[in-house]
Motif scaffolding. Structure first.
Motif, mmCIF file in Angstrom:
data_model
loop_
_atom_site.group_PDB
_atom_site.id
_atom_site.type_symbol
_atom_site.label_atom_id
_atom_site.label_comp_id
_atom_site.label_asym_id
_atom_site.label_seq_id
_atom_site.Cartn_x
_atom_site.Cartn_y
_atom_site.Cartn_z
ATOM 1 N N MET A 84 16.825 -2.868 6.949
ATOM 2 C CA MET A 84 15.581 -2.266 6.418
ATOM 3 C C MET A 84 15.091 -1.160 7.326
ATOM 4 S SD MET A 84 13.485 -2.570 3.845
ATOM 5 C CE MET A 84 11.988 -1.736 3.422
ATOM 6 N N VAL A 85 15.123 -1.445 8.643
ATOM 7 C CA VAL A 85 14.669 -0.431 9.600
ATOM 8 C C VAL A 85 15.545 0.815 9.483
ATOM 9 C CG1 VAL A 85 14.388 0.126 12.044
ATOM 10 C CG2 VAL A 85 13.730 -2.133 11.181
ATOM 11 N N ASN A 86 16.874 0.559 9.351
ATOM 12 C CA ASN A 86 17.789 1.677 9.192
ATOM 13 C C ASN A 86 17.491 2.498 7.947
ATOM 14 O OD1 ASN A 86 19.352 1.756 11.397
ATOM 15 N ND2 ASN A 86 20.972 0.383 10.608
ATOM 16 N N GLU A 87 17.205 1.780 6.898
ATOM 17 C CA GLU A 87 16.884 2.474 5.645
ATOM 18 C C GLU A 87 15.690 3.402 5.819
ATOM 19 O OE1 GLU A 87 16.455 0.305 1.897
ATOM 20 O OE2 GLU A 87 18.040 -1.035 2.638
ATOM 21 N N ILE A 88 14.706 2.876 6.536
ATOM 22 C CA ILE A 88 13.499 3.693 6.733
ATOM 23 C C ILE A 88 13.832 4.925 7.568
ATOM 24 C CG2 ILE A 88 11.185 3.742 7.745
ATOM 25 C CD1 ILE A 88 10.956 0.778 7.026
ATOM 26 N N THR A 148 5.260 6.423 -6.406
ATOM 27 C CA THR A 148 5.221 5.091 -6.983
ATOM 28 C C THR A 148 6.575 4.725 -7.594
ATOM 29 O OG1 THR A 148 2.962 5.621 -7.599
ATOM 30 C CG2 THR A 148 3.855 3.593 -8.501
ATOM 31 N N LEU A 149 7.081 5.652 -8.410
ATOM 32 C CA LEU A 149 8.337 5.384 -9.102
ATOM 33 C C LEU A 149 9.509 5.254 -8.135
ATOM 34 C CD1 LEU A 149 9.817 5.199 -11.885
ATOM 35 C CD2 LEU A 149 10.380 7.612 -11.531
ATOM 36 N N GLU A 150 9.666 6.249 -7.248
ATOM 37 C CA GLU A 150 10.801 6.265 -6.337
ATOM 38 C C GLU A 150 10.793 5.038 -5.431
ATOM 39 O OE1 GLU A 150 13.101 8.381 -6.901
ATOM 40 O OE2 GLU A 150 11.881 9.565 -8.302
ATOM 41 N N THR A 151 9.596 4.616 -5.011
ATOM 42 C CA THR A 151 9.511 3.434 -4.164
ATOM 43 C C THR A 151 9.981 2.208 -4.932
ATOM 44 O OG1 THR A 151 7.647 4.429 -3.049
ATOM 45 C CG2 THR A 151 7.999 2.087 -2.641
ATOM 46 N N SER A 152 9.537 2.114 -6.190
ATOM 47 C CA SER A 152 9.886 0.919 -6.969
ATOM 48 C C SER A 152 11.379 0.864 -7.264
ATOM 49 C CB SER A 152 9.064 0.859 -8.258
ATOM 50 O OG SER A 152 9.462 1.896 -9.127
ATOM 51 N N ILE A 153 12.051 2.024 -7.343
ATOM 52 C CA ILE A 153 13.497 1.968 -7.579
ATOM 53 C C ILE A 153 14.279 2.057 -6.281
ATOM 54 C CG2 ILE A 153 13.317 2.903 -9.915
ATOM 55 C CD1 ILE A 153 14.357 5.559 -8.867
ATOM 56 N N GLY A 154 13.576 2.088 -5.152
ATOM 57 C CA GLY A 154 14.253 1.998 -3.869
ATOM 58 C C GLY A 154 14.718 3.306 -3.283
ATOM 59 N N ASP A 155 14.336 4.439 -3.855
ATOM 60 C CA ASP A 155 14.725 5.728 -3.286
ATOM 61 C C ASP A 155 13.658 6.154 -2.277
ATOM 62 O OD1 ASP A 155 15.465 8.257 -2.619
ATOM 63 O OD2 ASP A 155 15.619 9.010 -4.678
ATOM 64 N N PHE A 156 13.772 5.561 -1.062
ATOM 65 C CA PHE A 156 12.706 5.776 -0.082
ATOM 66 C C PHE A 156 12.657 7.203 0.442
ATOM 67 C CE2 PHE A 156 13.559 1.150 0.419
ATOM 68 C CZ PHE A 156 12.377 0.733 -0.193
ATOM 69 N N LEU A 171 7.799 13.079 -0.215
ATOM 70 C CA LEU A 171 6.607 13.405 -0.996
ATOM 71 C C LEU A 171 5.337 12.914 -0.293
ATOM 72 C CD1 LEU A 171 7.999 12.557 -4.563
ATOM 73 C CD2 LEU A 171 7.728 14.816 -3.525
ATOM 74 N N GLY A 172 5.473 11.763 0.363
ATOM 75 C CA GLY A 172 4.335 11.220 1.115
ATOM 76 C C GLY A 172 3.934 12.156 2.240
ATOM 77 N N ILE A 173 4.954 12.670 2.953
ATOM 78 C CA ILE A 173 4.654 13.603 4.038
ATOM 79 C C ILE A 173 3.946 14.841 3.500
ATOM 80 C CG2 ILE A 173 5.723 15.178 5.708
ATOM 81 C CD1 ILE A 173 7.885 12.995 6.143
ATOM 82 N N ILE A 174 4.436 15.320 2.372
ATOM 83 C CA ILE A 174 3.809 16.510 1.772
ATOM 84 C C ILE A 174 2.358 16.223 1.400
ATOM 85 C CG2 ILE A 174 3.854 18.025 -0.246
ATOM 86 C CD1 ILE A 174 6.942 17.831 -0.087
ATOM 87 N N LEU A 175 2.130 15.065 0.822
ATOM 88 C CA LEU A 175 0.768 14.691 0.430
ATOM 89 C C LEU A 175 -0.150 14.669 1.649
ATOM 90 C CD1 LEU A 175 -0.732 13.968 -2.119
ATOM 91 C CD2 LEU A 175 -0.132 11.577 -1.785
ATOM 92 N N LEU A 176 0.371 14.127 2.754
ATOM 93 C CA LEU A 176 -0.424 14.106 3.979
ATOM 94 C C LEU A 176 -0.680 15.521 4.504
ATOM 95 C CD1 LEU A 176 0.961 11.072 5.993
ATOM 96 C CD2 LEU A 176 -1.373 11.409 5.143
ATOM 97 N N LEU A 177 0.386 16.360 4.398
ATOM 98 C CA LEU A 177 0.230 17.749 4.845
ATOM 99 C C LEU A 177 -0.875 18.461 4.068
ATOM 100 C CD1 LEU A 177 3.859 19.090 5.482
ATOM 101 C CD2 LEU A 177 1.994 18.792 7.129
ATOM 102 N N VAL A 178 -0.910 18.204 2.763
ATOM 103 C CA VAL A 178 -1.956 18.803 1.929
ATOM 104 C C VAL A 178 -3.336 18.408 2.481
ATOM 105 C CG1 VAL A 178 -3.033 18.796 -0.347
ATOM 106 C CG2 VAL A 178 -0.546 18.941 -0.149
ATOM 107 N N ALA A 179 -3.456 17.116 2.809
ATOM 108 C CA ALA A 179 -4.735 16.627 3.347
ATOM 109 C C ALA A 179 -5.070 17.337 4.654
ATOM 110 C CB ALA A 179 -4.666 15.119 3.564
ATOM 111 N N VAL A 180 -4.059 17.512 5.515
ATOM 112 C CA VAL A 180 -4.285 18.172 6.801
ATOM 113 C C VAL A 180 -4.730 19.620 6.602
ATOM 114 C CG1 VAL A 180 -3.152 19.012 8.895
ATOM 115 C CG2 VAL A 180 -2.702 16.693 8.081
ATOM 116 N N VAL A 181 -4.026 20.339 5.714
ATOM 117 C CA VAL A 181 -4.361 21.739 5.461
ATOM 118 C C VAL A 181 -5.785 21.871 4.930
ATOM 119 C CG1 VAL A 181 -3.832 23.727 3.991
ATOM 120 C CG2 VAL A 181 -1.981 22.480 5.131
#
Lengths: 360, 229
Positions: free
Chosen positions: B1-5, B194-202, B208-218
């Motif tokens: 799991m750690v490797n996957e992440i 949501t979708l990618e997480t549920s099908i396991g495409d981390f 996309l999560g990083i991008i979302l955070l970047l938007v918040a930072v900007v």
């Protein structure tokens, strides 16, 4: 220029001012003095048409004031007001000073020219682009005054304009206002709790206490001949002595207060319960009884206490009744005054103001 | 799991730096929809907030309380509410807005309306009595004084707008219900994660999560710069 008739203002059940009737002529500087919370600000807000009166009526610049917002705005455009707290908006100094002109749709170039001129007058030349919120209190208040000045108001209201300022800023504001009054004939109404400022600036003064205008008159009249003891205390009359008229003689009365007799100019009949009022600066102190004095009152007393008041001292003496004199520190030193010292007090009959007790 | 992440992070990094077409498309769509909702919201809600603030009327306090309560309006409830109106059987079904970006704009608009109105009112309340009095005394007409005071509160109002945008771009419930997460049409950052997480495409999820955070930072940076000027 300003005429009010029985003006009153009520917030819910609380009466803030009531029965205020007075008039101010064009070009006058009128001082409204009174303690904090007396209703001075409320009265000014009503006069500047920022609030509506609950009772009475007023006439401004020859026009009776109506309730129509448009009519009120038209009159408001001919007046200006400066508040106690310096108000500057979060923009440049130029944007601040030009705000009233912008509301009047004055052309931009004209605004820039007027602002430049005004900045020179308030000793802030070249401050156009400064952010106004970075100014000191004194500078901000000067900017606020300039903002009022450039609209060339016919009436200028000042609500405790220097209450939070240091002495040099105060002096500058006072000087600018007086200059505006002289050069443009601006009618000025100034509220202050500082008697000396009232005296320095105003030709006439109104005393307002607990929402009522108690007395209007010249500064000198109010300082020396207050209408009641409440006003007397407010204008700093140190000596308020209660007694009874025991003799009259051609416009002069003798008032007995305990063992002491006080001679004053008045015409109240014998038996009147009366109060004698006089200012500390009218009391003269000597170490021996003066023979050549023209003062009608000469009393022997003992110094009780010395209280410094700026460059002066209040000398509190027991002369049978307590009497307070206001003399310079230098005189105190020359006379070597100290508690316990025997002195002679002289006081002219003309310096004493007599009020019948029922009015005091 | 750690490797996957760990792998997910590495791949996410490549997806971003190589400007993966799908990542770019989803990001742009997200920005478009949420910016549209925010711009429309601001142009409606700022004047409305101003109107409520500057007018006294019966029930004003209750209205303001209701608006403030709706700050926390659950996104799925906003979604459900709108769904009922624009689904085929609903009163506005004929507009065909369900599962379209327009419908999503509308959903986010509804969601952020309370924040925009409520925070505009709060922003205006911070302008003190003396400033209002001075504006009036300087001879401002009704409109001039409203505009001057709104201008004076501009940074607080800007903060409200930015907060509204933040809520719009980060919500998932309404975007999912109204948009339907249709690939190439209504898929946005949150629904894709949501979708990618549920099908396991981390890896895609993380990118996309990083991008979302970047938007918040900007967005936060813009707000800071604006307030310091």
């Amino acid at each position: 220029m300003i005429e009010t008739e029985k003006l009153g203002k009520r917030y819910e059940d609380q009466e803030i001012i009531s029965d205020v009737t007075f008039r101010v002529e064009k070009g006058e500087i009128f001082g409204l003095i009174g303690p904090s919370g007396a209703g001075k600000s409320t009265l000014l807000r009503i006069l500047d048409l920022l609030e509506e009166e609950s009772e009475g009526s007023l006439t401004l610049m020859g026009e009776p004031v109506s309730h129509s917002p448009l009519e009120r705005l038209k009159l408001r455009l001919r007046m200006a007001m400066l508040l106690q707290k310096p108000v500057v908006f979060n923009t440049t100094v130029e944007g601040n000073i030009g705000l009233g002109l912008k509301f009047r749709k004055v052309a931009r170039a004209e605004i820039a020219r007027k602002v430049k001129e005004a900045l020179t007058e308030i000793d802030l030349t070249g401050y156009e682009a400064r952010k106004a919120i970075t100014l000191s209190g004194g500078e901000a208040q000067r900017v606020a005054l300039a903002r009022a000045m450039v609209t060339e108001p016919e009436i200028l209201y000042l609500d405790e304009p220097t209450a939070n300022l240091d002495p040099p800023s105060t002096e500058k504001i006072e000087q600018l206002v007086v200059q505006m009054n002289r050069e443009h004939g601006t009618t000025v109404i100034l509220s202050t709790h500082d008697l000396l400022q009232g005296q320095r600036m105003a030709s006439r003064i109104g005393v307002i206490m607990r929402g009522k205008l108690l007395q209007t008159g010249t500064t000198r009249g109010i300082f020396h001949r207050p209408d009641n003891t409440q006003i007397a205390r407010f204008v700093g009359m140190e000596n308020i002595i209660e007694g009874e008229v025991m003799a009259t003689d051609r416009g002069e009365v003798t008032i007995a207060a305990g063992d002491v007799q006080i001679h004053a100019l008045s015409s109240y009949p014998v038996g009147t319960k009366a109060t004698a009022l006089f200012r500390g600066e009218d009391v003269t102190i000597d170490l021996s009884p003066r023979s050549s004095t023209s003062a009608r009152n000469l009393l022997h007393g003992i110094v009780q206490e010395l209280v410094p008041v700026g460059p002066f001292e209040h000398v509190i003496m027991d002369c049978g009744v307590p009497i307070t004199a206001l003399i310079t520190i230098r005189s105190v030193e020359d006379l070597e005054l100290q508690p316990g010292k025997e002195v002679w007090v002289s006081l002219k009959a003309t310096a004493i103001h007599v009020l019948p007790r029922d009015r005091s | 799991m750690v490797n996957e992440i760990m792998d997910g992070f590495v791949q996410a990094f490549w997806l971003i730096v190589t400007l993966d077409p799908e990542v770019v498309e989803i990001t742009l769509r997200s920005l478009e929809i949420s910016l549209a909702a925010t711009i429309i919201g601001a142009s409606v809600c700022l004047p409305l907030g101003g109107f409520i603030h500057f007018h006294e009327f019966r029930g004003k306090r209750i209205l303001v309380n209701v608006i403030q309560t709706l700050y926390a309006l659950p996104t799925v409830i906003a979604g459900l509410f709108l769904f009922l109106f624009i689904s085929r059987a609903g009163p506005f079904g004929f507009l065909g807005m369900l599962f379209t970006p327009v419908g999503m704009v509308l959903a986010q608009f509804i969601l952020i309306t309370p924040i925009l109105i409520g925070l505009t009112i709060s922003a205006l309340s911070t302008i003190d009595r003396e400033a209002r009095m001075t504006v009036k005394s300087l001879g401002a007409s009704g409109t001039q004084s409203v505009l001057t005071i709104m201008q004076e509160a501009r940074f607080a109002i800007l903060a409200a707008v930015i907060l509204g945008f933040g809520r719009a771009i980060s919500e998932v419930g309404a975007a999912m219900m109204i948009g339907g997460n249709i690939r190439g049409a209504t898929r946005v950052l949150t629904t894709a994660i949501t979708l990618e997480t549920s099908i396991g495409d981390f890896s895609l999820s993380i990118a996309l999560g990083i991008i979302l955070l970047l938007v918040a930072v900007v967005v936060n940076l813009i707000l800071n710069v604006a307030q310091q000027r």
